[in-house]
Structure formats: C-alpha cells, structure tokens
Design an enzyme around this catalytic site. Sequence first.
Site, PDB file in Angstrom:
ATOM      1  CG  HIS A 261      -4.195  -1.165   4.518  1.00 22.02           C
ATOM      2  ND1 HIS A 261      -3.760  -0.345   3.507  1.00 22.02           N
ATOM      3  CD2 HIS A 261      -4.878  -2.172   3.904  1.00 22.02           C
ATOM      4  CE1 HIS A 261      -4.149  -0.832   2.339  1.00 22.02           C
ATOM      5  NE2 HIS A 261      -4.832  -1.946   2.549  1.00 22.02           N
TER       6      HIS A 261
ATOM      7  CE  LYS B 285     -30.328   6.730 -10.713  1.00 20.41           C
ATOM      8  NZ  LYS B 285     -31.571   6.474 -11.426  1.00 20.41           N
ATOM      9  CG  PHE B 286     -25.066   2.533 -14.303  1.00 16.27           C
ATOM     10  CD1 PHE B 286     -23.700   2.753 -14.466  1.00 16.27           C
ATOM     11  CD2 PHE B 286     -25.498   1.262 -13.956  1.00 16.27           C
ATOM     12  CE1 PHE B 286     -22.796   1.723 -14.288  1.00 16.27           C
ATOM     13  CE2 PHE B 286     -24.595   0.230 -13.769  1.00 16.27           C
ATOM     14  CZ  PHE B 286     -23.238   0.463 -13.935  1.00 16.27           C
TER      15      PHE B 286
ATOM     16  CB  CYS C  53       0.848   1.213   4.747  1.00 15.46           C
ATOM     17  SG  CYS C  53      -0.713   0.330   4.988  1.00 15.46           S
TER      18      CYS C  53
ATOM     19  CB  SER D  10      -6.215   4.404  -6.599  1.00 15.49           C
ATOM     20  OG  SER D  10      -5.792   5.339  -5.624  1.00 15.49           O
TER      21      SER D  10
ATOM     22  N   GLY E  99     -13.973   4.527  -8.056  1.00 12.93           N
ATOM     23  CA  GLY E  99     -12.681   4.822  -8.658  1.00 12.93           C
ATOM     24  C   GLY E  99     -11.579   5.083  -7.646  1.00 12.93           C
TER      25      GLY E  99
ATOM     26  CG  HIS F  24      -6.971   7.899   0.923  1.00 12.28           C
ATOM     27  ND1 HIS F  24      -7.364   6.603   0.673  1.00 12.28           N
ATOM     28  CD2 HIS F  24      -7.051   8.532  -0.275  1.00 12.28           C
ATOM     29  CE1 HIS F  24      -7.655   6.461  -0.610  1.00 12.28           C
ATOM     30  NE2 HIS F  24      -7.478   7.622  -1.214  1.00 12.28           N
TER      31      HIS F  24
ATOM     32  CG  ASN G  16     -13.444   9.600  -5.164  1.00 10.04           C
ATOM     33  OD1 ASN G  16     -14.608   9.954  -5.146  1.00 10.04           O
ATOM     34  ND2 ASN G  16     -12.583   9.958  -6.094  1.00 10.04           N
TER      35      ASN G  16
ATOM     36  CG  HIS H 238      -4.253   3.438   4.025  1.00 17.48           C
ATOM     37  ND1 HIS H 238      -3.300   2.607   4.593  1.00 17.48           N
ATOM     38  CD2 HIS H 238      -4.369   4.506   4.842  1.00 17.48           C
ATOM     39  CE1 HIS H 238      -2.864   3.172   5.706  1.00 17.48           C
ATOM     40  NE2 HIS H 238      -3.498   4.323   5.879  1.00 17.48           N
TER      41      HIS H 238
ATOM     42  CD  GLN I  33     -36.147   7.460 -12.645  1.00 19.86           C
ATOM     43  OE1 GLN I  33     -35.092   6.841 -12.702  1.00 19.86           O
ATOM     44  NE2 GLN I  33     -37.250   6.940 -12.153  1.00 19.86           N
TER      45      GLN I  33
ATOM     46  CD  GLN J 127      -7.638  12.471  -4.418  1.00 22.20           C
ATOM     47  OE1 GLN J 127      -7.161  13.380  -5.083  1.00 22.20           O
ATOM     48  NE2 GLN J 127      -8.100  11.369  -4.964  1.00 22.20           N
TER      49      GLN J 127
ATOM     50  CB  CYS K  43      -0.905  -0.012   1.233  1.00 19.48           C
ATOM     51  SG  CYS K  43      -1.734   1.564   1.502  1.00 19.48           S
TER      52      CYS K  43
ATOM     53  CG  HIS L  46     -20.151  21.794  -1.209  1.00 19.79           C
ATOM     54  ND1 HIS L  46     -21.222  21.331  -1.929  1.00 19.79           N
ATOM     55  CD2 HIS L  46     -19.066  21.618  -2.000  1.00 19.79           C
ATOM     56  CE1 HIS L  46     -20.804  20.889  -3.108  1.00 19.79           C
ATOM     57  NE2 HIS L  46     -19.488  21.034  -3.165  1.00 19.79           N
TER      58      HIS L  46
HETATM   59  P1  H2U Z   1      -7.912   7.966  -4.613  1.00 21.47           P
HETATM   60  O1  H2U Z   1      -7.936   6.688  -3.856  1.00 21.47           O
HETATM   61  O2  H2U Z   1      -9.172   8.810  -4.382  1.00 21.47           O
HETATM   62  O3  H2U Z   1      -7.599   7.731  -6.063  1.00 21.47           O
HETATM   63  O4  H2U Z   1      -6.732   8.864  -4.015  1.00 21.47           O
HETATM   64  C1  H2U Z   1      -5.401   8.438  -3.972  1.00 21.47           C
HETATM   65  C2  H2U Z   1      -4.528   9.564  -4.456  1.00 21.47           C
HETATM   66  O5  H2U Z   1      -3.180   9.234  -4.143  1.00 21.47           O
HETATM   67  C3  H2U Z   1      -4.594   9.792  -5.950  1.00 21.47           C
HETATM   68  O6  H2U Z   1      -5.050  11.115  -6.193  1.00 21.47           O
HETATM   69  C4  H2U Z   1      -2.352   9.737  -5.142  1.00 21.47           C
HETATM   70  C5  H2U Z   1      -3.153   9.616  -6.418  1.00 21.47           C
HETATM   71  O7  H2U Z   1      -2.776  10.622  -7.320  1.00 21.47           O
HETATM   72  N1  H2U Z   1      -1.092   8.982  -5.133  1.00 21.47           N
HETATM   73  C6  H2U Z   1       0.077   9.612  -4.776  1.00 21.47           C
HETATM   74  O8  H2U Z   1       0.069  10.819  -4.507  1.00 21.47           O
HETATM   75  N2  H2U Z   1       1.237   8.882  -4.703  1.00 21.47           N
HETATM   76  C7  H2U Z   1       1.337   7.572  -5.004  1.00 21.47           C
HETATM   77  O9  H2U Z   1       2.378   6.988  -4.900  1.00 21.47           O
HETATM   78  C8  H2U Z   1       0.146   6.844  -5.498  1.00 21.47           C
HETATM   79  C9  H2U Z   1      -1.147   7.586  -5.516  1.00 21.47           C
HETATM   80 ZN    ZN Z   2      -2.341   1.101   3.690  1.00 24.95          ZN
END
Ligand code: H2U
Ligand code: ZN
Length: 367
Positions: free
Chosen positions: A132, A330-331, A72, A180, A178, A185, A172, A183, A342, A187, A69, A300
């Site tokens: 984590h 939901k799409f 981590c 990634s 989406g 966190h 997110n 862990h 809707q 943004q 990760c 906000h």
């Molecule tokens: P998301 O899980 O919302 O994608 O946020 C993870 C963010 O971590 C993502 O914006 C950043 C990605 O750009 N990131 C780093 O800054 N360094 C890394 O080594 C991997 C991911």
């Molecule tokens: Zn982690």
Amino acid sequence: MERVKSLRPEKQPAIGATIVFDPVQHAHRRLNPLTREWVLVSPHRTQRPWQGQLERPALETRPRYDPACYLCPGNERAGRHRNPRYTGTFVFDNDFAALLPDSPSGVIDHGALVQARSARGVCRVVCFSPDHSLTLARMSPDAVRRVVGVWIDQYRELGEKPFIRHVQIFENRGEMMGASNPHPHCQIWADEAIPNEPLKEQSSQMNHLTGHGRCLLCDYLDIEERLDERAVCRNDHFIALVPFWATWPFETLVVSRRHAESIDGLNDAEQRGLADILIRLTTRYDNLFDASFPYTMGLHQKPTDGRLHPEWHMHMHFYPPLLRSAKIRKFMVGYEMLGSPQRDLTPEQAAARLRELPETHYLDRVE
Ligand code: H2U
Ligand code: ZN
C-alpha cells in the site's frame, strides 16, 4: 529550406515595430500536432526568478498494509467481493464500471444535431503491488516491468474481444486528480468506440503519414534529438520529454524511440526500458516539490478495431496539475475553458527544471 529552428529569436521585426520576436519573452501560440489544437504561451509573466517552495511539506509515509483499503490483499471491496492475498499484481473488474459488456444496444437519432449511441465496454482495476505504501517511483525495475507485462496482457485480452475497439490504460494519482485511493493502481476502460483524444491523434498521425510518408512522432523525435531543448531523461528505448506544445506546466510525453504501434509490439528490452523511464520520470516528479506528485497519465496506442494502423506510434502522456508547489495547482478555467489553454512557464523551462532533479527519490535520500 531548413524549417527546424531552435527557440532563438526570429530576425523578423513586426511591421512598424523594432522589437524582435523572442519566444523566450514574448507571447505566442504553439500547435499541438497530435490534436491540431493551439496553446497560448505567455513567458513574459514568468520574468521573476523562481521562488521555489515556501514550506517543505511533511514527508508522506503510508503503512504497507491498510486494513481500510479496498485494494490491499485480503480486504473486502464493494458488493462483498474480497481481494485474494495477491503477492504481485492483481486485476479485477471494476465494481462501479462506467462501461458494461452487456448493455443493450440502441441509437438516439433526432437528426444531425441530436445523436447518441449506446456504449458497451469493460472496466478493470490493476493493482501494481500488494504494498500500500508504494508508488511507481519507488517500485523495483522488475516489479514495474511486471506492471508493463500486465498492460500488454490486458491490451491483448480486452482488444481481442470482438466488440472492443479501444483499450485505454490510465492512472489517476493523488487526491487532486480525484483518485479515490493512494494504493498503487491504474484503471483500464475498454470501449466499443474510440474515444475523443485518441481519435484526434489518430487522424493527425494518419494525415502526417499520408502527406509525408513518415510517422508523425518519429519525425517529431528527430527534431527533438536535433534541438535537444526539451528532453527530461532517456534510455536506449524510450525518451521522456516536455513536448513543444505542452499544456500543463510539467506535462511530459514518453515515446518509444523505435516505431511501435502498440505496447504489445515492444520486445523484452523495450519493456524494461519503459519500466526504467517510468521510474525515473515519476521519481523526478516527486522530487520537484519533495512531495507525492499528482497526475493523470495514460497510454495511447493503436485501436483494437481489427484494422491496420501503421500511423500509430505508441506513447504515454503525463498530465500533472501542479504549478509552483505541492499545494498550488494550475486551473484550466476562464480563457482556457472558453478560448484555449494558456501557460506561463515555457516547456523549455519546465524541461530544464525536471532535468536538473536527482533520480534518487526524496523518501530514499540519506541526508
Ligand atoms: P481511482 O482511484 O482512479 O478512483 O480508481 C479506483 C477504482 O476502484 C474506481 O474506478 C473502483 C472505483 O470504481 N472500486 C472498485 O471497483 N471496488 C471498490 O470496492 C471500491 C472502488
Ligand atoms: Zn492498500
């Protein structure tokens, strides 16, 4: 005249018809007063009883430390950066920032129809915990209160930069959204410009304040307190509710009960109140389908453009994509992309389902 009505049928038969409009059964449009956009509600499509979940998903457990990760403690990130062995929260500049502070400035101007502006900003990542395996729902109230403290510090620090006019804090969560990495966190994108959504909300809140001399969300909370149909949970300082105009099936709005323009205006008790509501709401979300519940959520609040913003009432939106189970989402496609959003399940039904859920997390349940 009393304009506040509950969702009981209006006694106004349509011309030439004997059927009385009943918002629990009949299609209607609801106005989102923050964005001035309408959402179509088609409750007749949910007349079937709730079918629940067909299969119970496997319990998702993660290790407390994952050597692969990039969030981590002690692990390597992109560009040979290494995380410190942090023990609480940890903030770093996003290695793949969408906005950079030193981008050159410029304009594209080919008349009113072809316009562009250069964009500067700062993007950061905030790790909520070194663990984590955790999520907001399963963190301690003190730990979530510290996350709220980091949001306040970051809002202030980034907002004080002369070129930053808006600080967007968001999370997110889940692959479906989406994210990634599981862990815990969030943004932060701090921007030279005020982005679309807060700009719409700002203009509506300003119009309401100018027209009525009162805050839009304070007025809305008064109505919700009176009707009491959409609240999910509350404490002395915050309320989580499914807004009358919710677009996503289980969308919620978290609002401070006292008028506060931004998160740095919250006193200590209110910051703890926000942490409490976040834990209780996300726990209910996870308990809805006994699975980790994906969402995009964010704060906000007033922009950091150096102007006075009495119109702004800080709040958080939770936009979860799930519809009927941990797998069925939901799409926003078709009519929703080309016409307007809707929904079938009414916001009142969604609120009732969330309200009846326990506040003990399914992973912590003793059976
Ligand atoms: P998301 O899980 O919302 O994608 O946020 C993870 C963010 O971590 C993502 O914006 C950043 C990605 O750009 N990131 C780093 O800054 N360094 C890394 O080594 C991997 C991911
Ligand atoms: Zn982690």
